[in-house]
Scaffold this motif. Structure first.
Motif, PDB file in Angstrom:
ATOM      1  N   LYS A 100     -13.695  12.395 -23.599  1.00 31.42           N
ATOM      2  CA  LYS A 100     -14.678  13.222 -22.840  1.00 31.42           C
ATOM      3  C   LYS A 100     -16.138  12.902 -23.432  1.00 31.42           C
ATOM      4  O   LYS A 100     -17.081  12.813 -22.696  1.00 31.42           O
ATOM      5  CB  LYS A 100     -14.432  14.652 -23.173  1.00 31.42           C
ATOM      6  CG  LYS A 100     -15.045  15.668 -22.261  1.00 31.42           C
ATOM      7  CD  LYS A 100     -14.502  16.983 -22.381  1.00 31.42           C
ATOM      8  CE  LYS A 100     -15.357  17.874 -21.591  1.00 31.42           C
ATOM      9  NZ  LYS A 100     -14.824  19.477 -21.519  1.00 31.42           N
ATOM     10  N   GLU A 101     -16.207  12.899 -24.639  1.00 31.62           N
ATOM     11  CA  GLU A 101     -17.581  12.522 -25.254  1.00 31.62           C
ATOM     12  C   GLU A 101     -18.031  11.327 -25.012  1.00 31.62           C
ATOM     13  O   GLU A 101     -18.987  11.075 -24.839  1.00 31.62           O
ATOM     14  CB  GLU A 101     -17.348  12.975 -26.860  1.00 31.62           C
ATOM     15  CG  GLU A 101     -17.293  14.309 -27.451  1.00 31.62           C
ATOM     16  CD  GLU A 101     -18.291  15.278 -26.792  1.00 31.62           C
ATOM     17  OE1 GLU A 101     -19.650  14.684 -27.019  1.00 31.62           O
ATOM     18  OE2 GLU A 101     -17.932  16.192 -26.082  1.00 31.62           O
ATOM     19  N   TYR A 159     -17.326   9.737 -22.375  1.00 31.17           N
ATOM     20  CA  TYR A 159     -17.827   9.539 -20.968  1.00 31.17           C
ATOM     21  C   TYR A 159     -19.237  10.152 -20.793  1.00 31.17           C
ATOM     22  O   TYR A 159     -20.244   9.654 -20.107  1.00 31.17           O
ATOM     23  CB  TYR A 159     -16.959  10.430 -19.969  1.00 31.17           C
ATOM     24  CG  TYR A 159     -17.438  10.461 -18.713  1.00 31.17           C
ATOM     25  CD1 TYR A 159     -17.404   9.347 -17.798  1.00 31.17           C
ATOM     26  CD2 TYR A 159     -17.922  11.901 -18.080  1.00 31.17           C
ATOM     27  CE1 TYR A 159     -17.861   9.726 -16.655  1.00 31.17           C
ATOM     28  CE2 TYR A 159     -18.566  12.108 -16.992  1.00 31.17           C
ATOM     29  CZ  TYR A 159     -18.505  10.930 -16.111  1.00 31.17           C
ATOM     30  OH  TYR A 159     -18.939  10.970 -14.685  1.00 31.17           O
ATOM     31  N   LYS A 160     -19.504  11.285 -21.518  1.00 31.00           N
ATOM     32  CA  LYS A 160     -20.706  11.787 -21.518  1.00 31.00           C
ATOM     33  C   LYS A 160     -21.737  11.013 -22.124  1.00 31.00           C
ATOM     34  O   LYS A 160     -22.993  11.006 -21.547  1.00 31.00           O
ATOM     35  CB  LYS A 160     -20.743  13.165 -22.330  1.00 31.00           C
ATOM     36  CG  LYS A 160     -19.856  14.353 -22.007  1.00 31.00           C
ATOM     37  CD  LYS A 160     -20.190  15.315 -22.595  1.00 31.00           C
ATOM     38  CE  LYS A 160     -19.152  16.555 -22.346  1.00 31.00           C
ATOM     39  NZ  LYS A 160     -19.436  17.960 -22.944  1.00 31.00           N
ATOM     40  N   ASN A 161     -21.477  10.030 -23.123  1.00 27.30           N
ATOM     41  CA  ASN A 161     -22.678   9.388 -23.801  1.00 27.30           C
ATOM     42  C   ASN A 161     -22.727   7.638 -23.182  1.00 27.30           C
ATOM     43  O   ASN A 161     -23.143   7.047 -23.965  1.00 27.30           O
ATOM     44  CB  ASN A 161     -22.363   9.308 -25.333  1.00 27.30           C
ATOM     45  CG  ASN A 161     -22.332  10.643 -25.911  1.00 27.30           C
ATOM     46  OD1 ASN A 161     -23.351  11.549 -25.345  1.00 27.30           O
ATOM     47  ND2 ASN A 161     -21.423  11.152 -26.657  1.00 27.30           N
ATOM     48  N   GLY A 205     -13.255  18.327 -17.673  1.00 28.22           N
ATOM     49  CA  GLY A 205     -14.408  18.733 -17.608  1.00 28.22           C
ATOM     50  C   GLY A 205     -14.935  18.883 -16.381  1.00 28.22           C
ATOM     51  O   GLY A 205     -14.844  18.494 -15.260  1.00 28.22           O
ATOM     52  N   PHE A 262     -17.207  19.524 -13.110  1.00 24.88           N
ATOM     53  CA  PHE A 262     -18.264  19.024 -12.453  1.00 24.88           C
ATOM     54  C   PHE A 262     -18.838  19.556 -11.065  1.00 24.88           C
ATOM     55  O   PHE A 262     -19.673  19.016 -10.600  1.00 24.88           O
ATOM     56  CB  PHE A 262     -18.175  17.272 -12.332  1.00 24.88           C
ATOM     57  CG  PHE A 262     -17.229  16.900 -11.573  1.00 24.88           C
ATOM     58  CD1 PHE A 262     -17.653  16.441 -10.531  1.00 24.88           C
ATOM     59  CD2 PHE A 262     -15.970  16.697 -12.034  1.00 24.88           C
ATOM     60  CE1 PHE A 262     -16.735  15.903  -9.558  1.00 24.88           C
ATOM     61  CE2 PHE A 262     -15.164  16.199 -11.119  1.00 24.88           C
ATOM     62  CZ  PHE A 262     -15.449  15.606  -9.764  1.00 24.88           C
TER      63      PHE A 262
END
Length: 446
Positions: free
Chosen positions: A359-360, A362-364, A182, A184
Motif C-alpha cells: 500500500k505504501e 503504491y502511494k509513493n 485503500g 479511493f
C-alpha cells in the motif's frame, strides 16, 4: 427512388422496433445460474446502521449535487483538436478546456457502445435524447471529507466486507490476515426519471498507469485487452440502494419503475446478466473492473430531462417542499422533482493490497507509463494478430479502431443478429441525403 428508399428505411425501423420490444429483458432478481462459475461477490440485505443512513441523507441534502459531466484526468490520447477544427463536429468528441478544444469524453468506450446498441434494453433513440438520459448527478464525499471522517459514517462492517472480497478474488496472493485496502471513491448518485446508467466497467488501476497519466477509457481497454495483467491492481466496488420509496416493492412494480441494477457475473458466459435485488439499504460488492454492470432506465415512461451535451447542471434540495430543483450553470430553475421521484444510490471503491508495505509502495510510486508507450503495446498486439493498422491515418480514426477492437461489452447482438441504433443514421449519412429527407423521416421514427 428516394421515396422508395425512405419507405424501405421506415419499414426496417418499425420492424426492428417491434422485434426489440418482443425481446425485452425478463425480470427475476438475484436469479443466479448454479451451473455457471461467477466472479466472487457479496450481497447483504442490511448494510448500514440507522445512524449512518441518517448522516448520509443529511449530508447529501445539504449540498448541491452536480452532473457527472467529465471526470478530471488526462484529457486526450492524441485526438484533441482546437475547437474550430472540423473534427470537433464528430459525434464522439465534446468541448473541453472552457470550449477551447475538443476531445473524447473520459468514458468514450461507454458512449460508443451505448449509442450504437441503444443500451441495455436496445432502445432506438436520437443522439440528443440518449445523451440527456445518461447525464446523471454525483456528490463526491472524498473531495471534502477525509477517510477517517467517513469511517465515522460507514463503520467497521463496510471495510471488513471489502477485505473479505479482496481475499475471495485471489486467496493465494491476498491472505485475509495480511491484506489491506485503500478507499479511493465514496459517492452518492442521483438519477432523474427517464435516466439510466449505461453498462460499463469501472476504471482499473495499474502499477505505473492510472487516472493521473492515462485517459480513463484507455485504462479500461488495458484491462479488457488482457495485455497488462501483470500490472493490474485489484479493487472492489460496493453499491447500496438508498431510495426508501422505490425498492422493496413487488417485482411487477419494479418492472414499472425500472432503475434496477444489472450485472454480468459469469466468467465464461459474458452475455448472461442478473438483476440485483435492490432493496433499501441492501448492498452488492464485486470487482467492477471485471464485471460489466449498469442501471436500466428509471421510470422509463418519462421523457428525457431537459439536459444538453456540453452544458453544466446541478440539483439542489428544498427542505420546505421536499423537492429537488434542477438548475443550469447560470442558476436558472429548469424543473422541480419530488424527493420520491429520484433514484438514490451510494457507490464506493477500494484498492486491494497484499499488505501495508505494498500500500505504501503504491502511494509513493514514481515510475509512470506514457500514453505513447501504452498505445505501442496495443499496436504491436494488433500487428501480431494481423489486424491492419494504417500508420498514416488520423489519430482520431486509429483510436476509434482501437476501441472497436478491444472494447468487448456484451449486448451487441440479439439472437445472433447485430444490434444497431438506426436513429443514429442521420449522423453518419451524407449531408445532401440527410438534408433532403432523412432528418425529417427519422424525426418521425425516433
Amino acid at each position: 427512388m428516394s421515396k422508395k428508399v425512405g419507405i424501405l428505411v421506415l419499414f426496417i425501423a418499425l420492424a426492428t422496433s417491434i422485434w426489440l420490444r418482443t425481446n425485452r429483458k425478463k425480470y427475476a432478481f438475484n436469479d443466479f445460474d448454479p451451473n455457471l462459475e461467477k466472479f466472487p461477490l457479496i450481497y447483504e440485505n442490511t448494510f448500514f446502521d440507522t445512524k449512518a443512513l441518517e448522516k448520509l441523507e443529511q449530508i447529501v441534502k445539504s449540498r448541491n449535487v452536480s452532473i457527472i459531466f467529465d471526470d478530471p484526468g488526462v484529457e486526450s490520447a492524441g485526438e484533441a483538436k482546437p475547437i474550430d477544427d472540423p473534427d470537433c463536429k464528430h459525434p464522439f468528441l465534446i468541448s473541453k478546456g472552457n470550449n477551447s478544444y475538443c476531445a473524447f469524453p473520459s468514458r468514450i468506450d461507454i458512449g460508443i457502445h451505448y449509442l450504437k446498441t441503444g443500451g441495455f434494453e436496445n432502445r432506438m433513440e436520437k443522439y440528443e435524447t440518449m445523451a440527456a438520459r445518461v447525464m446523471t448527478f454525483r456528490h463526491k464525499f472524498l473531495d471534502e471529507l477525509k477517510e477517517d471522517r467517513l469511517k465515522e459514517i460507514y463503520g467497521d462492517k463496510f471495510m471488513q466486507k471489502a477485505q473479505d472480497l479482496c481475499h475471495k478474488n485471489d486467496p493465494v496472493n491476498y491472505p485475509r490476515d495480511k491484506l489491506t485496502t485503500g478507499l479511493f471513491q465514496f459517492d452518492v448518485i442521483l438519477m432523474l426519471p427517464g435516466q439510466e446508467l449505461p453498462m460499463h466497467l469501472d476504471i482499473p488501476y495499474f502499477w505505473g498507469a492510472d487516472r493521473k497519466n492515462i485517459p480513463h477509457w484507455l485504462l479500461v481497454l488495458m484491462k479488457q485487452s488482457g495485455l497488462f495483467e501483470d500490472k493490474f491492481i485489484p479493487q472492489v466496488q460496493g453499491v447500496s440502494w438508498l431510495s426508501k420509496h422505490q425498492y422493496n416493492k413487488l417485482e411487477l412494480e419494479s418492472l414499472k419503475n425500472g432503475g434496477n441494477f444489472y450485472f454480468y457475473p459469469y466468467k465464461d458466459e459474458r452475455e448472461k446478466y442478473v438483476l440485483a435485488k435492490s432493496d433499501f439499504n441492501s448492498a452488492l460488492l464485486v470487482d467492477g473492473t471485471q464485471v460489466v454492470h449498469g442501471v436500466e432506465r428509471f421510470k422509463a415512461d418519462n421523457d428525457q430531462p431537459p439536459l444538453e451535451k456540453n452544458n453544466h447542471y446541478y440539483l439542489s434540495y428544498e427542505k420546505d417542499t421536499d423537492q429537488w430543483g434542477l438548475f443550469n450553470r447560470h442558476g436558472d430553475l429548469l424543473r422541480k422533482y419530488d424527493n420520491d421521484n429520484l433514484r438514490v444510490s451510494l457507490v464506493w471503491r477500494v484498492h486491494c493490497f497484499k499488505n501495508e508495505n505494498e500500500k505504501e509502495k503504491y502511494k509513493n510510486q514514481a515510475d509512470r507509463d506514457s500514453v505513447e508507450k501504452v498505445l505501442d503495446v496495443f499496436k504491436n498486439d494488433m500487428k501480431k494478430r494481423n489486424i491492419q493498422v494504417d500508420e498514416n491515418s488520423k489519430m482520431l480514426d486509429f483510436l476509434i479502431q482501437l476501441i472497436d477492437e478491444y472494447s468487448n461489452y456484451p449486448n451487441k447482438k440479439s439472437n445472433g443478429v447485430p444490434i444497431f441504433n438506426y436513429c443514429l443514421i442521420p449522423l453518419i449519412a451524407p449531408k445532401a441525403i440527410n438534408d433532403y429527407f432523412l432528418k425529417y423521416l427519422f424525426n418521425f421514427i425516433c
